[in-house]
Design a protein around this motif. Structure first.
Motif, PDB file in Angstrom:
ATOM      1  N   ASN A 124      87.075  83.285 -20.587  1.00  0.00           N
ATOM      2  CA  ASN A 124      86.964  81.833 -20.430  1.00  0.00           C
ATOM      3  C   ASN A 124      86.490  81.197 -21.728  1.00  0.00           C
ATOM      4  N   GLU A 125      87.285  81.378 -22.753  1.00  0.00           N
ATOM      5  CA  GLU A 125      86.959  80.852 -24.067  1.00  0.00           C
ATOM      6  C   GLU A 125      88.249  80.542 -24.820  1.00  0.00           C
ATOM      7  N   VAL A 126      88.114  79.822 -25.905  1.00  0.00           N
ATOM      8  CA  VAL A 126      89.245  79.611 -26.812  1.00  0.00           C
ATOM      9  C   VAL A 126      89.382  80.852 -27.672  1.00  0.00           C
ATOM     10  N   ALA A 127      90.567  81.432 -27.683  1.00  0.00           N
ATOM     11  CA  ALA A 127      90.730  82.692 -28.413  1.00  0.00           C
ATOM     12  C   ALA A 127      92.185  82.931 -28.753  1.00  0.00           C
ATOM     13  N   SER A 128      92.379  83.767 -29.751  1.00  0.00           N
ATOM     14  CA  SER A 128      93.705  84.318 -30.031  1.00  0.00           C
ATOM     15  C   SER A 128      93.999  85.370 -28.976  1.00  0.00           C
ATOM     16  N   GLY A 129      95.181  85.321 -28.407  1.00  0.00           N
ATOM     17  CA  GLY A 129      95.519  86.259 -27.342  1.00  0.00           C
ATOM     18  C   GLY A 129      95.461  87.711 -27.769  1.00  0.00           C
ATOM     19  N   ASN A 277     115.630  78.749 -26.532  1.00  0.00           N
ATOM     20  CA  ASN A 277     114.363  78.731 -27.257  1.00  0.00           C
ATOM     21  C   ASN A 277     114.152  80.102 -27.902  1.00  0.00           C
ATOM     22  N   LEU A 278     113.909  80.093 -29.210  1.00  0.00           N
ATOM     23  CA  LEU A 278     113.597  81.323 -29.950  1.00  0.00           C
ATOM     24  C   LEU A 278     112.092  81.336 -30.200  1.00  0.00           C
ATOM     25  N   VAL A 279     111.380  82.113 -29.381  1.00  0.00           N
ATOM     26  CA  VAL A 279     109.924  81.983 -29.303  1.00  0.00           C
ATOM     27  C   VAL A 279     109.174  82.802 -30.342  1.00  0.00           C
ATOM     28  N   ASP A 280     109.816  83.803 -30.950  1.00  0.00           N
ATOM     29  CA  ASP A 280     109.083  84.697 -31.839  1.00  0.00           C
ATOM     30  C   ASP A 280     108.448  83.980 -33.022  1.00  0.00           C
ATOM     31  N   PHE A 281     109.135  82.965 -33.564  1.00  0.00           N
ATOM     32  CA  PHE A 281     108.551  82.230 -34.689  1.00  0.00           C
ATOM     33  C   PHE A 281     107.131  81.799 -34.355  1.00  0.00           C
ATOM     34  N   ASP A 282     106.946  81.289 -33.170  1.00  0.00           N
ATOM     35  CA  ASP A 282     105.656  80.756 -32.731  1.00  0.00           C
ATOM     36  C   ASP A 282     104.726  81.857 -32.233  1.00  0.00           C
ATOM     37  N   MET A 283     105.185  82.600 -31.237  1.00  0.00           N
ATOM     38  CA  MET A 283     104.314  83.521 -30.516  1.00  0.00           C
ATOM     39  C   MET A 283     103.911  84.728 -31.360  1.00  0.00           C
ATOM     40  N   VAL A 284     104.862  85.276 -32.090  1.00  0.00           N
ATOM     41  CA  VAL A 284     104.603  86.533 -32.806  1.00  0.00           C
ATOM     42  C   VAL A 284     104.062  86.293 -34.204  1.00  0.00           C
ATOM     43  N   TYR A 285     104.498  85.206 -34.853  1.00  0.00           N
ATOM     44  CA  TYR A 285     104.144  85.026 -36.261  1.00  0.00           C
ATOM     45  C   TYR A 285     103.264  83.794 -36.524  1.00  0.00           C
ATOM     46  N   GLY A 286     103.613  82.643 -35.959  1.00  0.00           N
ATOM     47  CA  GLY A 286     102.833  81.441 -36.229  1.00  0.00           C
ATOM     48  C   GLY A 286     101.406  81.541 -35.749  1.00  0.00           C
ATOM     49  N   HIS A 287     101.228  81.925 -34.485  1.00  0.00           N
ATOM     50  CA  HIS A 287      99.885  82.003 -33.902  1.00  0.00           C
ATOM     51  C   HIS A 287      99.058  83.141 -34.505  1.00  0.00           C
ATOM     52  N   ARG A 288      99.717  84.057 -35.170  1.00  0.00           N
ATOM     53  CA  ARG A 288      98.987  85.179 -35.778  1.00  0.00           C
ATOM     54  C   ARG A 288      98.852  85.029 -37.291  1.00  0.00           C
ATOM     55  N   ASN A 289      99.231  83.851 -37.796  1.00  0.00           N
ATOM     56  CA  ASN A 289      99.143  83.582 -39.241  1.00  0.00           C
ATOM     57  C   ASN A 289      99.802  84.684 -40.076  1.00  0.00           C
ATOM     58  N   ASN A 290     100.947  85.141 -39.590  1.00  0.00           N
ATOM     59  CA  ASN A 290     101.700  86.199 -40.266  1.00  0.00           C
ATOM     60  C   ASN A 290     102.809  85.553 -41.090  1.00  0.00           C
ATOM     61  N   VAL A 291     102.489  85.218 -42.336  1.00  0.00           N
ATOM     62  CA  VAL A 291     103.426  84.494 -43.189  1.00  0.00           C
ATOM     63  C   VAL A 291     104.661  85.332 -43.488  1.00  0.00           C
ATOM     64  N   ARG A 292     104.456  86.577 -43.872  1.00  0.00           N
ATOM     65  CA  ARG A 292     105.584  87.431 -44.221  1.00  0.00           C
ATOM     66  C   ARG A 292     106.474  87.660 -43.003  1.00  0.00           C
ATOM     67  N   GLY A 293     105.877  87.923 -41.857  1.00  0.00           N
ATOM     68  CA  GLY A 293     106.667  88.133 -40.648  1.00  0.00           C
ATOM     69  C   GLY A 293     107.456  86.892 -40.276  1.00  0.00           C
ATOM     70  N   TYR A 294     106.830  85.720 -40.427  1.00  0.00           N
ATOM     71  CA  TYR A 294     107.506  84.459 -40.118  1.00  0.00           C
ATOM     72  C   TYR A 294     108.708  84.283 -41.053  1.00  0.00           C
ATOM     73  N   ALA A 295     108.485  84.536 -42.345  1.00  0.00           N
ATOM     74  CA  ALA A 295     109.567  84.403 -43.320  1.00  0.00           C
ATOM     75  C   ALA A 295     110.724  85.333 -42.979  1.00  0.00           C
ATOM     76  N   GLU A 296     110.401  86.564 -42.624  1.00  0.00           N
ATOM     77  CA  GLU A 296     111.450  87.528 -42.285  1.00  0.00           C
ATOM     78  C   GLU A 296     112.191  87.123 -41.017  1.00  0.00           C
ATOM     79  N   ALA A 297     111.468  86.521 -40.068  1.00  0.00           N
ATOM     80  CA  ALA A 297     112.121  86.052 -38.845  1.00  0.00           C
ATOM     81  C   ALA A 297     113.088  84.909 -39.146  1.00  0.00           C
ATOM     82  N   LEU A 298     112.714  84.010 -40.043  1.00  0.00           N
ATOM     83  CA  LEU A 298     113.614  82.938 -40.450  1.00  0.00           C
ATOM     84  C   LEU A 298     114.853  83.503 -41.123  1.00  0.00           C
ATOM     85  N   GLU A 299     114.656  84.505 -41.955  1.00  0.00           N
ATOM     86  CA  GLU A 299     115.791  85.123 -42.647  1.00  0.00           C
ATOM     87  C   GLU A 299     116.697  85.867 -41.672  1.00  0.00           C
ATOM     88  N   ALA A 300     116.099  86.495 -40.667  1.00  0.00           N
ATOM     89  CA  ALA A 300     116.896  87.210 -39.662  1.00  0.00           C
ATOM     90  C   ALA A 300     117.721  86.228 -38.825  1.00  0.00           C
TER      91      ALA A 300
END
Length: 394
Positions: A124-129, A277-300
């Motif tokens: 019952n708190e604000v947290a990263s999943g 809806n392509l959710v990985d940009f948000d769920m897997v990379y954005g919310h986890r501050n994964n810049v490289r993963g986000y970039a690779e997802a955009l390229e994919a």
């Protein structure tokens, strides 16, 4: 038979809106900051379509003759969550944002919730999943107490190990939460977050499910189905609209699978809307501050655009956009209040039209409505006539 294909790159924002500071998002720019920090993005297809013409993005060049039409959209609704963005695309403008709970949910609600589900809870708190799953996962496995948490978004999330709380029970727990969260507690989504694994190595499964509130009015989706056409939903679209106006839906296991399932729908002969809806940009990379993963997802995603455009029929129109931002280069792990890109391509459409800044996401929905020949709601201004080629139907 005409079709519109709407692909939402979940969280791929293109620059802070003027009111971003009110949301703590001043300086956010998901696309530009990722490209800058990654040293460039290898997205030749989006670049050719005119993504760099829409707004300035480091290392993404504007084109003299873009293959698509381009612009960007402002969000008129209050808030910056997934439901608000998608609903606005389909005609609903929210004057009040869904409630958020930066200090967790009220204790009296948690007690009543525990009584209803027959289990105590953790968190019952604000947290990263992902963080709270690793931190409280072992205690959850030992006690059988589900982990509840929220974020800066309007969500009530419930995480449980599939070997401890079976999926069927977790879904029932979420349904109870959805029923109870009313009035001032009426969050946009209750989200089931199942996981597997051992202490220190817990991993979310793909059995996530969102329990959203019903749209407060008829949307573009309702108008399409009422006109006897189809709305074929890929990914979490069905959850976002709580099934309202959806003819058929299919879940997806990540961006790549979502694209493949979009292509499967494109191979069919159903007039209407394919909504993905392509959710990985948000769920897997954005919310986890994964810049490289986000970039690779955009390229994919970019690498698969030729498959999508190559299968389009002469009268199809493809719309590519986003629902909000989630800049992984900032300290925040939450959504960001940003403009979103807009790319529009069709074999018979004009090319290289600068659509400029659209006043609201509903302009996109109004355009789809006009193209499909269905009645539109009061919000949004269609830009279809700006794009229509000589051989395009009225």
């Amino acid at each position: 038979m005409v079709r519109a294909i709407l692909i939402v790159m979940d969280s791929v924002g293109i620059g802070a809106m003027p009111d971003a500071a009110q949301y703590g998002d001043e300086g956010s720019n998901t696309l530009a900051n990722i490209s800058k920090q990654a040293g460039g993005l290898k997205i030749p297809n989006l670049e050719r379509m005119g993504l760099g013409n829409a707004r300035e993005i480091p290392f993404v060049s504007p084109q003299s003759n873009p293959a698509a039409n381009y612009g960007f959209m402002a969000e008129r609704s209050k808030g910056k969550d997934t439901i608000t963005g998608h609903w606005e695309m389909t005609g609903i403008i929210l004057d009040q944002a869904f409630p958020t709970f930066p200090s967790g949910f009220p204790n009296d609600f948690i007690r009543r919730f525990e009584e209803r589900i027959g289990r105590l809870t953790l968190g019952n708190e604000v947290a990263s999943g992902t963080e709270i799953m690793q931190r409280l996962g072992a205690e959850h496995v030992r006690t059988g107490q589900p982990i509840v948490y929220t974020s800066a978004d309007s969500v009530f999330q419930i995480a449980a190990h599939e070997g401890v709380i079976p999926l069927s029970e977790l879904m029932e727990i979420c349904r109870i939460a959805r029923e109870m969260l009313q009035g001032e507690l009426r969050v946009a989504r209750v989200i089931a977050r199942p996981f597997l694994g051992e202490a220190g190595n817990y991993q979310r499964t793909t059995n996530r499910h969102d329990f959203a509130v019903d749209p407060p009015a008829r949307t573009l989706l309702d108008r399409i189905t009422e006109a006897g056409q189809k709305v074929l939903a890929v990914g979490k679209i069905n959850d976002i609209f709580n099934g309202k106006g959806v003819s058929e839906h299919v879940s997806s296991r990540g961006n790549d699978d979502g694209i493949s399932k979009t292509l499967e729908y494109l191979r069919r002969d159903d007039p209407g809307l394919i909504f993905t809806n392509l959710v990985d940009f948000d769920m897997v990379y954005g919310h986890r501050n994964n810049v490289r993963g986000y970039a690779e997802a955009l390229e994919a995603f970019d690498a698969r655009i030729p498959e999508i455009t190559g299968i389009l029929r002469q009268d199809d129109i493809l719309f590519i956009t986003a629902d909000h931002g989630c800049d992984p280069t900032t300290a925040s792990t939450d959504h960001s209040r940003e403009y979103v890109p807009l790319l529009v391509y069709g074999p018979k459409l004009k090319q290289g039209v600068n659509l400029g800044q659209r006043a609201c996401f509903a302009d996109l929905g109004a355009t789809i409505a006009e193209y499909l020949g269905v009645q539109w709601l009061e919000n949004g201004t269609s830009f279809y006539t700006e794009l229509k080629g000589e051989n395009q139907h009225d």
